[in-house]
Design a protein around this motif. Structure first.
Motif, PDB file in Angstrom:
ATOM      1  N   ASP A   1      -0.067  17.975  13.951  1.00 33.93           N
ATOM      2  CA  ASP A   1       0.110  16.796  14.802  1.00 33.93           C
ATOM      3  C   ASP A   1      -1.138  16.529  15.647  1.00 33.93           C
ATOM      4  O   ASP A   1      -1.530  15.366  15.852  1.00 33.93           O
ATOM      5  CB  ASP A   1       1.321  16.982  15.720  1.00 33.93           C
ATOM      6  N   LEU A   2      -1.746  17.587  16.148  1.00 36.95           N
ATOM      7  CA  LEU A   2      -2.961  17.425  16.948  1.00 36.95           C
ATOM      8  C   LEU A   2      -4.106  16.872  16.098  1.00 36.95           C
ATOM      9  O   LEU A   2      -4.883  16.021  16.559  1.00 36.95           O
ATOM     10  CB  LEU A   2      -3.369  18.761  17.572  1.00 36.95           C
ATOM     11  N   ASN A   3      -4.215  17.346  14.865  1.00 34.59           N
ATOM     12  CA  ASN A   3      -5.251  16.831  13.967  1.00 34.59           C
ATOM     13  C   ASN A   3      -5.018  15.350  13.667  1.00 34.59           C
ATOM     14  O   ASN A   3      -5.962  14.551  13.646  1.00 34.59           O
ATOM     15  CB  ASN A   3      -5.268  17.631  12.667  1.00 34.59           C
ATOM     16  N   GLY A   4      -3.757  14.985  13.431  1.00 35.47           N
ATOM     17  CA  GLY A   4      -3.441  13.582  13.180  1.00 35.47           C
ATOM     18  C   GLY A   4      -3.708  12.724  14.398  1.00 35.47           C
ATOM     19  O   GLY A   4      -4.191  11.583  14.279  1.00 35.47           O
ATOM     20  N   TYR A   5      -3.421  13.287  15.568  1.00 38.15           N
ATOM     21  CA  TYR A   5      -3.675  12.544  16.804  1.00 38.15           C
ATOM     22  C   TYR A   5      -5.164  12.271  16.993  1.00 38.15           C
ATOM     23  O   TYR A   5      -5.559  11.185  17.423  1.00 38.15           O
ATOM     24  CB  TYR A   5      -3.149  13.322  18.015  1.00 38.15           C
ATOM     25  N   ALA A   6      -5.986  13.254  16.688  1.00 36.87           N
ATOM     26  CA  ALA A   6      -7.435  13.077  16.843  1.00 36.87           C
ATOM     27  C   ALA A   6      -7.921  11.893  16.008  1.00 36.87           C
ATOM     28  O   ALA A   6      -8.765  11.099  16.450  1.00 36.87           O
ATOM     29  CB  ALA A   6      -8.172  14.346  16.438  1.00 36.87           C
ATOM     30  N   VAL A   7      -7.367  11.747  14.812  1.00 31.60           N
ATOM     31  CA  VAL A   7      -7.741  10.631  13.941  1.00 31.60           C
ATOM     32  C   VAL A   7      -7.297   9.304  14.541  1.00 31.60           C
ATOM     33  O   VAL A   7      -8.086   8.354  14.649  1.00 31.60           O
ATOM     34  CB  VAL A   7      -7.119  10.799  12.537  1.00 31.60           C
ATOM     35  N   SER A   8      -6.035   9.229  14.962  1.00 36.15           N
ATOM     36  CA  SER A   8      -5.502   7.966  15.489  1.00 36.15           C
ATOM     37  C   SER A   8      -6.154   7.593  16.818  1.00 36.15           C
ATOM     38  O   SER A   8      -6.406   6.409  17.079  1.00 36.15           O
ATOM     39  CB  SER A   8      -3.984   8.059  15.654  1.00 36.15           C
ATOM     40  N   PHE A   9      -6.453   8.594  17.639  1.00 35.76           N
ATOM     41  CA  PHE A   9      -7.101   8.309  18.916  1.00 35.76           C
ATOM     42  C   PHE A   9      -8.512   7.790  18.686  1.00 35.76           C
ATOM     43  O   PHE A   9      -8.965   6.864  19.372  1.00 35.76           O
ATOM     44  CB  PHE A   9      -7.132   9.570  19.778  1.00 35.76           C
ATOM     45  N   GLY A  10      -9.217   8.389  17.727  1.00 31.21           N
ATOM     46  CA  GLY A  10     -10.553   7.906  17.398  1.00 31.21           C
ATOM     47  C   GLY A  10     -10.530   6.464  16.942  1.00 31.21           C
ATOM     48  O   GLY A  10     -11.387   5.652  17.322  1.00 31.21           O
ATOM     49  N   GLN A  11      -9.538   6.109  16.154  1.00 29.78           N
ATOM     50  CA  GLN A  11      -9.410   4.734  15.669  1.00 29.78           C
ATOM     51  C   GLN A  11      -9.087   3.779  16.812  1.00 29.78           C
ATOM     52  O   GLN A  11      -9.600   2.660  16.861  1.00 29.78           O
ATOM     53  CB  GLN A  11      -8.326   4.667  14.591  1.00 29.78           C
ATOM     54  N   LEU A  12      -8.235   4.234  17.748  1.00 28.27           N
ATOM     55  CA  LEU A  12      -7.889   3.398  18.904  1.00 28.27           C
ATOM     56  C   LEU A  12      -9.119   3.110  19.752  1.00 28.27           C
ATOM     57  O   LEU A  12      -9.382   1.952  20.120  1.00 28.27           O
ATOM     58  CB  LEU A  12      -6.822   4.098  19.751  1.00 28.27           C
ATOM     59  N   ILE A  13      -9.876   4.154  20.078  1.00 25.94           N
ATOM     60  CA  ILE A  13     -11.066   3.976  20.910  1.00 25.94           C
ATOM     61  C   ILE A  13     -12.083   3.080  20.204  1.00 25.94           C
ATOM     62  O   ILE A  13     -12.683   2.191  20.817  1.00 25.94           O
ATOM     63  CB  ILE A  13     -11.692   5.333  21.255  1.00 25.94           C
TER      64      ILE A  13
ATOM     65  N   LEU B   1     -18.494   3.277  19.755  1.00 28.40           N
ATOM     66  CA  LEU B   1     -18.056   4.664  19.601  1.00 28.40           C
ATOM     67  C   LEU B   1     -17.411   4.840  18.234  1.00 28.40           C
ATOM     68  O   LEU B   1     -16.283   4.392  18.012  1.00 28.40           O
ATOM     69  CB  LEU B   1     -17.049   5.025  20.700  1.00 28.40           C
ATOM     70  N   PRO B   2     -18.101   5.479  17.283  1.00 33.17           N
ATOM     71  CA  PRO B   2     -17.529   5.681  15.946  1.00 33.17           C
ATOM     72  C   PRO B   2     -16.233   6.479  16.016  1.00 33.17           C
ATOM     73  O   PRO B   2     -16.138   7.455  16.768  1.00 33.17           O
ATOM     74  CB  PRO B   2     -18.623   6.463  15.206  1.00 33.17           C
ATOM     75  N   ALA B   3     -15.254   6.074  15.227  1.00 36.94           N
ATOM     76  CA  ALA B   3     -13.961   6.757  15.235  1.00 36.94           C
ATOM     77  C   ALA B   3     -14.112   8.235  14.902  1.00 36.94           C
ATOM     78  O   ALA B   3     -13.453   9.094  15.498  1.00 36.94           O
ATOM     79  CB  ALA B   3     -13.020   6.079  14.241  1.00 36.94           C
ATOM     80  N   GLU B   4     -15.001   8.546  13.961  1.00 37.91           N
ATOM     81  CA  GLU B   4     -15.184   9.937  13.543  1.00 37.91           C
ATOM     82  C   GLU B   4     -15.766  10.789  14.675  1.00 37.91           C
ATOM     83  O   GLU B   4     -15.421  11.966  14.817  1.00 37.91           O
ATOM     84  CB  GLU B   4     -16.097  10.019  12.325  1.00 37.91           C
ATOM     85  N   ALA B   5     -16.639  10.197  15.479  1.00 38.52           N
ATOM     86  CA  ALA B   5     -17.239  10.943  16.589  1.00 38.52           C
ATOM     87  C   ALA B   5     -16.195  11.250  17.654  1.00 38.52           C
ATOM     88  O   ALA B   5     -16.147  12.358  18.194  1.00 38.52           O
ATOM     89  CB  ALA B   5     -18.400  10.150  17.183  1.00 38.52           C
ATOM     90  N   VAL B   6     -15.371  10.263  17.965  1.00 35.12           N
ATOM     91  CA  VAL B   6     -14.303  10.478  18.945  1.00 35.12           C
ATOM     92  C   VAL B   6     -13.314  11.508  18.408  1.00 35.12           C
ATOM     93  O   VAL B   6     -12.851  12.393  19.136  1.00 35.12           O
ATOM     94  CB  VAL B   6     -13.581   9.152  19.258  1.00 35.12           C
ATOM     95  N   GLN B   7     -13.011  11.405  17.133  1.00 26.33           N
ATOM     96  CA  GLN B   7     -12.118  12.381  16.484  1.00 26.33           C
ATOM     97  C   GLN B   7     -12.669  13.790  16.644  1.00 26.33           C
ATOM     98  O   GLN B   7     -11.931  14.728  16.968  1.00 26.33           O
ATOM     99  CB  GLN B   7     -11.968  12.041  14.998  1.00 26.33           C
TER     100      GLN B   7
END
Length: 223
Positions: free
Chosen positions: A145-157, A164-170
């Motif tokens: 769940d934490l790994n999935g959250y990192a992806v979705s949070f990166g996309q949100l930001i 801010l690239p989604a992958e960098a935020v992830q």
């Protein structure tokens, strides 16, 4: 820098005198010639303030989350005790403050950010409870769940701040998760290294804050 500017000014004045080009009352010298170039205050600027506030709030997030988890363990995993509820409420206050800071620049993003940020905190609780009770499936699900959250949070930001690239935020969120989970593991094992690991987890926050603040500043034109 100032010594160089002063010498240059003296040289210019001497040249004007030698060539008979001194200013007269009718033709005043252009004052802009003696002005120093504008300097951007990178210490007291709005951008620096944003970075400092984010750093403080994100570091607090780590310590407050660690304290809440520690309290839950002390109370035998009972999340309904008064002490645990107080700790959880304090973590949520911190979440609200982080979202409000984001909202001060992007008002429409404040609530979506808060909803997203709040959603990842229970995953750490689930991991802790799973490990504490020997429920490895629960702990593994929390990591997923934490790994999935990192992806979705990166996309949100990235949807709010394209700089801010989604992958960098992830990547920043994944580092946050890994370092805090390591501290939780130490806490569960009764390892005194827990305290230094929690400090290390908080120590990653300035880098995260710098990245986020830099992207926000670039996007919103904040100096």
């Amino acid at each position: 820098m100032r010594k160089t500017t002063a010498f240059a000014g003296l040289g210019l004045a001497a040249a004007l005198v030698l060539t008979g080009c001194s200013a007269t009352a009718e033709e005043p010298m252009d004052e802009s010639m003696s002005e120093e170039p504008a300097v951007v205050d990178t210490v007291n600027s709005d951008g620096a303030a944003l970075r400092a506030q984010l750093t403080a709030l994100l570091a607090d997030h780590v310590y407050l989350a660690g304290a809440a988890i520690d309290q839950a363990l002390a109370d035998g995993g009972d999340l309904e005790t008064a002490d645990v509820q107080a700790a959880v409420a304090t973590v949520d206050e911190n979440s609200v403050e982080i979202a409000a800071l984001v909202g001060s620049v992007y008002p429409d993003a404040e609530q979506p950010f808060l909803d997203s940020w709040r959603s990842h905190i229970p995953f750490f609780v689930n991991y802790t409870l799973g490990k504490a009770t020997g429920d490895e499936e629960m702990a593994a699900q929390a990591v997923e769940d934490l790994n999935g959250y990192a992806v979705s949070f990166g996309q949100l930001i990235n949807s709010v701040v394209p700089e801010l690239p989604a992958e960098a935020v992830q990547g920043e969120l994944e580092m946050h998760a890994v370092s805090l989970l390591a501290a939780i593991d130490a806490n569960l094992a009764g390892d005194p290294e827990y305290f230094s690991l929690l400090k290390e987890a908080a120590g990653h926050m300035p880098m995260t804050a710098t990245a986020l603040a830099g992207g926000i500043a670039a996007n919103a034109g904040i100096e």
